[in-house]
Design a protein around this motif. Structure first.
Motif, PDB file in Angstrom:
ATOM      1  N   LEU A 247      69.678  35.417  28.039  1.00  0.00           N
ATOM      2  CA  LEU A 247      68.336  35.357  28.604  1.00  0.00           C
ATOM      3  C   LEU A 247      67.617  34.072  28.213  1.00  0.00           C
ATOM      4  N   ARG A 248      67.901  33.550  27.026  1.00  0.00           N
ATOM      5  CA  ARG A 248      67.273  32.285  26.627  1.00  0.00           C
ATOM      6  C   ARG A 248      67.755  31.129  27.502  1.00  0.00           C
ATOM      7  N   GLY A 249      69.019  31.173  27.894  1.00  0.00           N
ATOM      8  CA  GLY A 249      69.514  30.169  28.822  1.00  0.00           C
ATOM      9  C   GLY A 249      68.870  30.276  30.188  1.00  0.00           C
ATOM     10  N   GLU A 253      66.738  27.470  32.207  1.00  0.00           N
ATOM     11  CA  GLU A 253      67.055  27.128  33.599  1.00  0.00           C
ATOM     12  C   GLU A 253      65.799  27.140  34.474  1.00  0.00           C
ATOM     13  N   ILE A 254      64.913  28.104  34.246  1.00  0.00           N
ATOM     14  CA  ILE A 254      63.664  28.155  35.022  1.00  0.00           C
ATOM     15  C   ILE A 254      62.831  26.910  34.777  1.00  0.00           C
ATOM     16  N   VAL A 563      72.361  27.316  24.909  1.00  0.00           N
ATOM     17  CA  VAL A 563      71.319  27.187  23.892  1.00  0.00           C
ATOM     18  C   VAL A 563      71.907  27.548  22.535  1.00  0.00           C
ATOM     19  N   GLU A 564      71.297  27.006  21.499  1.00  0.00           N
ATOM     20  CA  GLU A 564      71.776  27.262  20.145  1.00  0.00           C
ATOM     21  C   GLU A 564      71.241  28.563  19.574  1.00  0.00           C
ATOM     22  N   GLU A 565      70.175  29.090  20.164  1.00  0.00           N
ATOM     23  CA  GLU A 565      69.605  30.332  19.654  1.00  0.00           C
ATOM     24  C   GLU A 565      70.583  31.493  19.844  1.00  0.00           C
ATOM     25  N   PRO A 566      70.487  32.519  19.023  1.00  0.00           N
ATOM     26  CA  PRO A 566      71.400  33.661  19.145  1.00  0.00           C
ATOM     27  C   PRO A 566      71.161  34.453  20.428  1.00  0.00           C
ATOM     28  N   SER A 567      72.125  35.296  20.760  1.00  0.00           N
ATOM     29  CA  SER A 567      72.040  36.111  21.968  1.00  0.00           C
ATOM     30  C   SER A 567      70.916  37.140  21.845  1.00  0.00           C
TER      31      SER A 567
END
Length: 630
Positions: A247-249, A253-254, A563-567
């Protein structure tokens, strides 16, 4: 086998869906990576600039292997429409096979054989399988009972990874009998995957069985279709879970595709240290700018319940364009419709739309306490309209269903001037003093047209358009003016037509922004242009500016930025509220306009471990037939 609904598929293990130990094979043994590679190659073929030749067979270039050709399923005929947008349309190839044909991988060859089997309706089945070779035969029988000689053999070509047809006996000696062993559960699931994703409730097992028989003249069993549908639902749910983890990706993208947009994602760490989804907000920059420049200064707020696997509420801020159609401004996904979540949403909206203290804007909503408190705190100067549909629903709950009461309440709401307002209020008092007393507690001046703020030119007194924001607005009909106003309209002066007409009490014109039929008669009589007396919000040029720019489409999940943030992990399902032993259940009974409140003790059942349920039967003459406690 029990058929699963689209919200009832079994959950996947965390390591299978998001971790490094993700399975690379489906339950039917097919390699998921090969299926993904085939889908990518198929999409690339669909984007080819040159028209396909030889029935979708692409000739090789000089750099490719000599004497070979490659085929990929590319829909380019009336029977195979791209996307399958209509019911019964399938994105399939022609199913042409020949010796020497080259395929991208094993899955591409299987799909070509499947297209061939669907086209001719023969009993094709897989006879030999190896990592480097595949053989299909026909299981049909001739009239003499002999086996059919049809056979195709495909294997990898030397050192390359491509597959090539080495031998092909294409003559059939059998008689079609409506059977095809190749059409098993996983194959049917792939055929109807996109259809079930779009309309899961339409493509039930019986419907799938019917479509296969009508389109391809092949008989399958209901159990096969049921198993295929359940498998497709599990695949779809797996895709959703994998995309939700990224979801962070998607947020990135947005922002990359629509520069200047606002996207907010909040997660809460759980006991295991994993990021659990909390709430999400988005407001596209192009929508924000178009609303501020070309739309009316009115905002509708409402929330609706989402019934997917992950429960929650969808909050939406809805505007109105020049044609009085709905115009979504911003929306958010939150766990529940609470004051804290509404306050968070209104704060985001206030910053994005630059509402300041709300002066000059109008807010329409229901009477949700958390929403009203959030608006009063963040936008103290905004004009807050209340929805008449909710007002009437509350009155009906207190005083029962009464057509005459409904008519009187709506007449009051549709009053265009204070004279009509006082007259309709007196009629309600004469009808029932209790209804009048409860109605006055709702502050009718906050939802009556006679007290609408002049300048927004929106006559609606209900928030139904926001609640059903994916449908068109149901416009309220104009209320006819009195005969006295009609006579005064005919005596107006042409030089100051608009000023004099409005000064004599035609508030309807001021509220709507369009001259009524009587004002229009005066304008025509004075040989003036009626368009000059219509509000600027209804100008065609302004309406076109609203939709001059559009949202830039986002790419698919495969192309979202890493992204580097976790899922992101889905939150646990909230537990259903249960009444404790000894807790009382309050009931309201309406009989003859008299409100009666009773209480019943909730007793826990000791016979089963399931959730205790108490059913209270009440005679129909009391106004309620059945009341159940959870």
């Amino acid at each position: 086998m029990e058929s699963l609904e689209w919200r009832e598929v079994s959950e996947f293990q965390e390591e299978d869906a998001f971790g490094d130990d993700r399975r690379e094979e489906d339950s039917d043994g097919e390699d998921r990576r090969q299926r993904d590679d085939y889908n990518i190659e198929k999409a690339l073929m669909e984007l080819a600039d040159e028209d396909p030749v030889l029935h979708n067979v692409y000739p090789e270039t000089d750099d490719d292997e000599a004497g070979t050709q490659r085929t990929i399923a590319v829909p380019n005929h009336p029977g195979a429409r791209r996307g399958g947008s209509q019911k019964g349309d399938f994105d399939r190839g022609l199913g042409n096979l020949f010796e020497g044909q080259v395929f991208f991988n094993e899955v591409a060859f299987k799909e070509a054989v499947l297209d061939y089997a669907l086209r001719i309706g023969r009993n094709i089945r897989q006879w030999r399988y190896d990592k480097t070779k595949l053989t299909y035969i026909c299981r049909g029988k001739s009239e003499n009972g002999d086996n059919c000689a049809w056979r195709i053999y495909c294997s990898t070509t030397g050192k390359t990874v491509k597959w090539q047809v080495k031998s092909f006996e294409q003559a059939h000696s059998c008689v079609p009998n409506g059977a095809c062993e190749m059409l098993k559960g996983p194959v049917i699931a792939h055929l109807f995957l996109d259809k079930i994703r779009e309309e899961p409730k339409y493509y039930m097992p019986m419907k799938i069985e019917q479509l296969i028989l009508e389109k391809w003249r092949i008989n399958v069993t209901s159990n096969q279709c049921q198993s295929a549908r359940n498998k497709a639902l599990r695949w779809i749910q797996r895709e959703y879970d994998e995309q939700f983890a990224r979801l962070r990706g998607y947020c990135r993208e947005i922002v990359d595709a629509n520069i200047g947009s606002t996207v907010a994602l909040e997660c809460i760490p759980n006991d295991q240290g994993l990021d659990v989804f909390n709430r999400f907000y988005v407001c596209f920059d192009v929508i924000r700018r178009s609303w501020k420049d070309t739309c009316k200064p009115i905002i509708g707020l409402d929330g609706c319940q989402l019934r997917a696997k992950m429960k929650g509420q969808l909050l939406v801020a809805m505007g109105r364009d020049g044609d009085n159609d709905i115009y979504p401004i911003a929306w958010a996904f939150v766990p529940a419709e609470t004051k804290d979540n509404w306050l968070w949403f209104v704060k985001k909206l206030k910053i994005d739309l630059d509402l300041k203290n709300g002066d000059g804007y109008i807010m329409m909503s229901d009477r949700h306490r958390g929403l009203i408190a959030a608006v009063d705190q963040e936008l103290p100067q905004i004009k807050h309209r209340k929805c008449v549909r909710h007002i009437y629903a509350n009155m009906r709950a207190l005083h029962g269903k009464n057509p005459e009461m409904k008519k009187l309440i709506w007449r009051l709401a549709l009053s265009y001037n204070t004279t009509e307002y006082e007259e309709n209020l007196d009629k309600i008092f004469c009808f029932d003093s209790a209804v009048h007393a409860n109605l006055m507690k709702t502050k009718p001046k906050t939802w009556c047209r006679a007290f609408h703020k002049i300048g927004n030119f929106c006559k609606d007194v209900e928030n139904n358009s926001t609640e059903s924001w994916n449908f068109s607005i149901v416009k309220a009909r104009d209320k006819a003016t009195s005969s006295d106003a009609r006579d005064n309209c005919k005596d107006g002066d042409g030089k100051n037509c608009k000023t004099e007409l409005q000064s004599i009490g035609l508030a309807k014109w001021e509220i709507i922004g369009i001259p009524c039929e009587h004002a229009y008669a005066v304008i025509i009589n004075k040989k003036l242009q009626a368009e000059d007396y219509v509000c600027h919000w209804f100008r065609t040029a302004l309406w076109r500016r609203t939709y001059q720019e559009g949202i830039t489409p986002m790419r698919g999940a495969r192309f979202w930025p890493a992204v580097e943030e976790p899922s992101v992990h889905q939150p646990p399902r909230p537990e259903s509220p249960r009444r404790k032993k000894g807790e009382t259940m309050k009931l309201t009974i309406v009989q003859g306009g008299i409100i009666r409140k009773i209480k019943r003790d909730f007793k826990e059942s000791s016979q089963t471990d399931s959730t205790p349920v108490q059913t209270l039967q009440i005679e129909s003459s009391q106004g309620i037939l059945t009341q159940q406690g959870d």
